[in-house]
Design a protein around this motif. Structure first.
Motif, PDB file in Angstrom:
ATOM      1  N   LEU A  53       0.738  -1.605   0.124  1.00  9.98           N
ATOM      2  CA  LEU A  53       0.019  -0.348   0.102  1.00  9.98           C
ATOM      3  C   LEU A  53       1.107   1.157   0.374  1.00  9.98           C
ATOM      4  CD1 LEU A  53      -2.586   2.117   0.451  1.00  9.98           C
ATOM      5  CD2 LEU A  53      -2.290   1.497   2.992  1.00  9.98           C
ATOM      6  N   ALA A  54       2.188   1.227   1.042  1.00  9.16           N
ATOM      7  CA  ALA A  54       2.415   2.157   0.906  1.00  9.16           C
ATOM      8  C   ALA A  54       4.038   2.418  -0.186  1.00  9.16           C
ATOM      9  CB  ALA A  54       3.784   2.274   1.988  1.00  9.16           C
ATOM     10  N   ALA A  55       4.164   1.587  -0.315  1.00 10.64           N
ATOM     11  CA  ALA A  55       5.321   1.495  -2.138  1.00 10.64           C
ATOM     12  C   ALA A  55       4.694   2.074  -2.742  1.00 10.64           C
ATOM     13  CB  ALA A  55       5.871  -0.169  -1.872  1.00 10.64           C
ATOM     14  N   THR A  56       2.957   0.983  -2.921  1.00 12.45           N
ATOM     15  CA  THR A  56       1.277   2.433  -4.374  1.00 12.45           C
ATOM     16  C   THR A  56       2.070   3.652  -3.782  1.00 12.45           C
ATOM     17  OG1 THR A  56       0.982  -0.283  -4.783  1.00 12.45           O
ATOM     18  CG2 THR A  56       0.322   2.033  -5.429  1.00 12.45           C
ATOM     19  N   MET A  57       1.885   4.276  -3.343  1.00 12.83           N
ATOM     20  CA  MET A  57       1.764   5.828  -3.422  1.00 12.83           C
ATOM     21  C   MET A  57       3.144   6.546  -3.744  1.00 12.83           C
ATOM     22  SD  MET A  57      -0.791   5.847   0.530  1.00 12.83           S
ATOM     23  CE  MET A  57      -0.764   7.537   0.776  1.00 12.83           C
ATOM     24  N   GLY A  58       4.001   5.857  -2.970  1.00 13.26           N
ATOM     25  CA  GLY A  58       5.573   5.671  -3.540  1.00 13.26           C
ATOM     26  C   GLY A  58       5.780   6.159  -4.881  1.00 13.26           C
ATOM     27  N   SER A  59       6.077   4.723  -5.656  1.00 16.03           N
ATOM     28  CA  SER A  59       5.594   3.871  -6.651  1.00 16.03           C
ATOM     29  C   SER A  59       5.310   5.488  -7.926  1.00 16.03           C
ATOM     30  CB  SER A  59       5.554   2.979  -7.305  1.00 16.03           C
ATOM     31  OG  SER A  59       6.452   2.244  -6.635  1.00 16.03           O
ATOM     32  N   LEU A  60       3.682   6.087  -7.631  1.00 15.38           N
ATOM     33  CA  LEU A  60       3.444   6.855  -8.110  1.00 15.38           C
ATOM     34  C   LEU A  60       3.518   7.928  -8.485  1.00 15.38           C
ATOM     35  CD1 LEU A  60       0.754   7.054 -10.138  1.00 15.38           C
ATOM     36  CD2 LEU A  60      -0.488   7.628  -7.864  1.00 15.38           C
ATOM     37  N   THR A  61       4.058   8.933  -7.464  1.00 16.10           N
ATOM     38  CA  THR A  61       4.924  10.136  -7.407  1.00 16.10           C
ATOM     39  C   THR A  61       5.906   9.738  -8.049  1.00 16.10           C
ATOM     40  OG1 THR A  61       3.749   9.965  -5.621  1.00 16.10           O
ATOM     41  CG2 THR A  61       5.562  11.344  -5.396  1.00 16.10           C
ATOM     42  N   SER A  62       7.060   8.605  -7.974  1.00 13.95           N
ATOM     43  CA  SER A  62       8.629   9.090  -9.054  1.00 13.95           C
ATOM     44  C   SER A  62       8.090   8.715 -10.595  1.00 13.95           C
ATOM     45  CB  SER A  62       9.090   7.513  -8.312  1.00 13.95           C
ATOM     46  OG  SER A  62       8.530   6.710  -8.395  1.00 13.95           O
ATOM     47  N   THR A  63       6.532   8.147 -10.576  1.00 14.71           N
ATOM     48  CA  THR A  63       6.531   7.462 -12.128  1.00 14.71           C
ATOM     49  C   THR A  63       6.607   8.770 -12.629  1.00 14.71           C
ATOM     50  OG1 THR A  63       5.519   5.273 -11.214  1.00 14.71           O
ATOM     51  CG2 THR A  63       4.816   6.646 -13.226  1.00 14.71           C
ATOM     52  N   ILE A  64       5.489   9.214 -11.693  1.00 12.56           N
ATOM     53  CA  ILE A  64       4.750  11.323 -12.095  1.00 12.56           C
ATOM     54  C   ILE A  64       6.088  12.278 -12.729  1.00 12.56           C
ATOM     55  CG2 ILE A  64       3.163  12.588 -11.834  1.00 12.56           C
ATOM     56  CD1 ILE A  64       1.194  11.314 -10.221  1.00 12.56           C
ATOM     57  N   ASN A  65       7.060  11.805 -11.591  1.00 11.87           N
ATOM     58  CA  ASN A  65       8.154  12.403 -11.905  1.00 11.87           C
ATOM     59  C   ASN A  65       8.643  12.908 -12.988  1.00 11.87           C
ATOM     60  OD1 ASN A  65       8.768  14.103  -9.989  1.00 11.87           O
ATOM     61  ND2 ASN A  65      10.232  13.979  -9.117  1.00 11.87           N
ATOM     62  N   PHE A  66       9.183  11.105 -12.554  1.00  9.77           N
ATOM     63  CA  PHE A  66      10.040  10.963 -14.211  1.00  9.77           C
ATOM     64  C   PHE A  66       9.316  11.038 -15.701  1.00  9.77           C
ATOM     65  CE2 PHE A  66      12.328   7.993 -11.549  1.00  9.77           C
ATOM     66  CZ  PHE A  66      13.777   8.409 -11.596  1.00  9.77           C
ATOM     67  N   LEU A  67       7.904  10.775 -15.651  1.00  9.30           N
ATOM     68  CA  LEU A  67       6.657  11.057 -16.636  1.00  9.30           C
ATOM     69  C   LEU A  67       7.150  12.622 -17.179  1.00  9.30           C
ATOM     70  CD1 LEU A  67       3.706   9.204 -15.862  1.00  9.30           C
ATOM     71  CD2 LEU A  67       5.758   9.188 -18.097  1.00  9.30           C
ATOM     72  N   ARG A  68       7.666  13.740 -15.919  1.00 10.92           N
ATOM     73  CA  ARG A  68       7.355  14.418 -16.164  1.00 10.92           C
ATOM     74  C   ARG A  68       8.515  15.224 -17.098  1.00 10.92           C
ATOM     75  NH1 ARG A  68       4.412  17.026 -10.914  1.00 10.92           N
ATOM     76  NH2 ARG A  68       1.905  16.967 -11.912  1.00 10.92           N
ATOM     77  N   SER A  69       9.484  14.259 -16.796  1.00 12.30           N
ATOM     78  CA  SER A  69      11.128  15.093 -16.821  1.00 12.30           C
ATOM     79  C   SER A  69      11.012  14.528 -18.485  1.00 12.30           C
ATOM     80  CB  SER A  69      12.144  14.329 -15.939  1.00 12.30           C
ATOM     81  OG  SER A  69      12.185  12.645 -15.920  1.00 12.30           O
ATOM     82  N   GLY A  70      10.559  13.223 -18.897  1.00 13.07           N
ATOM     83  CA  GLY A  70      10.887  12.934 -20.421  1.00 13.07           C
ATOM     84  C   GLY A  70      11.471  12.041 -20.517  1.00 13.07           C
ATOM     85  N   GLN A  71      12.121  11.018 -19.216  1.00 13.93           N
ATOM     86  CA  GLN A  71      12.707  10.512 -19.149  1.00 13.93           C
ATOM     87  C   GLN A  71      12.745   8.574 -18.876  1.00 13.93           C
ATOM     88  OE1 GLN A  71      15.816  10.581 -19.391  1.00 13.93           O
ATOM     89  NE2 GLN A  71      16.743  12.789 -18.629  1.00 13.93           N
ATOM     90  N   ASN A  73      10.304   5.199 -21.612  1.00 16.43           N
ATOM     91  CA  ASN A  73       9.503   6.091 -22.679  1.00 16.43           C
ATOM     92  C   ASN A  73       8.838   5.078 -22.942  1.00 16.43           C
ATOM     93  OD1 ASN A  73       9.726   3.692 -25.808  1.00 16.43           O
ATOM     94  ND2 ASN A  73      11.895   4.470 -26.148  1.00 16.43           N
ATOM     95  N   LYS A  74       6.487   5.801 -22.621  1.00 19.62           N
ATOM     96  CA  LYS A  74       5.618   5.588 -22.741  1.00 19.62           C
ATOM     97  C   LYS A  74       5.541   5.012 -23.743  1.00 19.62           C
ATOM     98  CE  LYS A  74       5.015  10.331 -22.653  1.00 19.62           C
ATOM     99  NZ  LYS A  74       4.293  10.919 -22.921  1.00 19.62           N
ATOM    100  N   ARG A  75       5.885   5.109 -24.999  1.00 19.35           N
ATOM    101  CA  ARG A  75       5.123   3.884 -25.890  1.00 19.35           C
ATOM    102  C   ARG A  75       5.976   2.411 -25.432  1.00 19.35           C
ATOM    103  NH1 ARG A  75       7.443   4.163 -32.646  1.00 19.35           N
ATOM    104  NH2 ARG A  75       6.230   2.125 -33.283  1.00 19.35           N
ATOM    105  N   LEU A  76       7.020   2.053 -25.117  1.00 14.80           N
ATOM    106  CA  LEU A  76       7.685   1.428 -24.739  1.00 14.80           C
ATOM    107  C   LEU A  76       6.757   0.580 -23.803  1.00 14.80           C
ATOM    108  CD1 LEU A  76       9.070  -1.655 -24.766  1.00 14.80           C
ATOM    109  CD2 LEU A  76      11.340   0.282 -23.628  1.00 14.80           C
ATOM    110  N   VAL A  77       6.819   1.342 -22.617  1.00 20.56           N
ATOM    111  CA  VAL A  77       6.340   0.686 -21.186  1.00 20.56           C
ATOM    112  C   VAL A  77       4.581   0.527 -20.913  1.00 20.56           C
ATOM    113  CG1 VAL A  77       8.440   1.360 -19.588  1.00 20.56           C
ATOM    114  CG2 VAL A  77       6.783   2.926 -19.980  1.00 20.56           C
TER     115      VAL A  77
END
Length: 259
Positions: A53-71, A73-77
């Motif tokens: 539960l806790a890790a999902t909340m953290g993973s969502l945050t870091s995923t959004i941050n990496f997405l915003r940075s353009g780092q 490959n959305k097409r692949l992942v």
């Protein structure tokens, strides 16, 4: 929080922040968060579910941050994400029926090989060389997404390291590999969380405050990784895999020598 002392709450917040800071970049946060949840008295299965539960909340945050940075490959992942989700749900289900102990020797050997390869391949992961997937690369990453999703639900330790290593093999640099890995890790976390909830193995009283701390830790950790680049992520990657190896060896020493 009813039923939780201030001392326990502060302890979970500190542990959650530290775990998410590391996990947001290279995984391995469970090395901190799961022992913390066991320390405050949760049964092992509930500690694993609450950690998800806790890790999902953290993973969502870091995923959004990496997405915003353009780092990422959305097409692949995003094509691989369903495989990670399916694998993780299956892994949580199977671990309820079969002990996970038989996998640990295999994981220890793989972690050692991953670390040695990374250390001796100079300059690896510093620059991105990924262009497009060949048939062999497609088979490899599809298999990795499914199997590592299953592993994350079944055992979990080192999932982030193995995911990053898989993307490095495709030619991504360390920061891109970390970003891609977080998307798949988020998917496997969500699937595992839902499955743990079906088995009533999540304690929200502990998981929510730790999860809030993980949001902050993941935000800080992913920003530091993006800012400092591939060299920073490589050092942290090697450091965490070495810690995972050390913990696995120590577990065997305790089990078979200090009986």
């Amino acid at each position: 929080m009813d039923g939780i002392s201030t001392e326990v709450l502060l302890f979970l917040i500190a542990a959650g922040f530290a775990a998410a800071f590391i996990d947001s970049v290279v995984g391995g946060g469970g090395l901190i968060s799961i022992p913390a949840l066991l320390f405050v008295g949760l049964p092992p299965s509930v500690a694993l579910g609450t950690n998800k539960l806790a890790a999902t909340m953290g993973s969502l945050t870091s995923t959004i941050n990496f997405l915003r940075s353009g780092q990422i490959n959305k097409r692949l992942v995003f094509k691989l994400l369903p495989l990670s989700i399916i694998g993780s749900g299956a892994g949580v289900y199977v671990v309820q029926l079969i002990p996970s102990a038989f996998l640990k020797p295999i994981i220890l050997v793989l972690l050692i090989l991953v670390t040695i390869y990374t250390l001796f391949k100079k300059g690896w992961g510093m620059e991105s060389s990924f262009k497009e997937l060949t048939k062999k690369m497609t088979f490899f990453i599809v298999s990795a997404a499914l199997l590592l999703g299953f592993y994350d639900g079944f055992l979990g330790a080192g999932t982030g390291s193995f995911l990053i290593f898989s993307f490095l093999l495709l030619g991504f640099n360390f920061v891109e590999s970390a970003g891609n890995a977080k998307v798949l890790n988020l998917g496997s976390n969500i699937a595992a969380l839902i499955t743990f909830m079906l088995f009533s193995s999540v304690d929200f009283r502990y998981g929510i405050p730790m999860g809030i701390a993980m949001i902050i830790g993941a935000l800080v950790g992913s920003r530091v990784a993006i800012k400092n680049g591939a060299a920073y992520v490589k050092v942290l990657f090697v450091g965490i895999t070495v810690v995972l190896i050390g913990k696995s060896i120590w577990d065997y020493v305790q089990k078979y020598i200090f009986l």
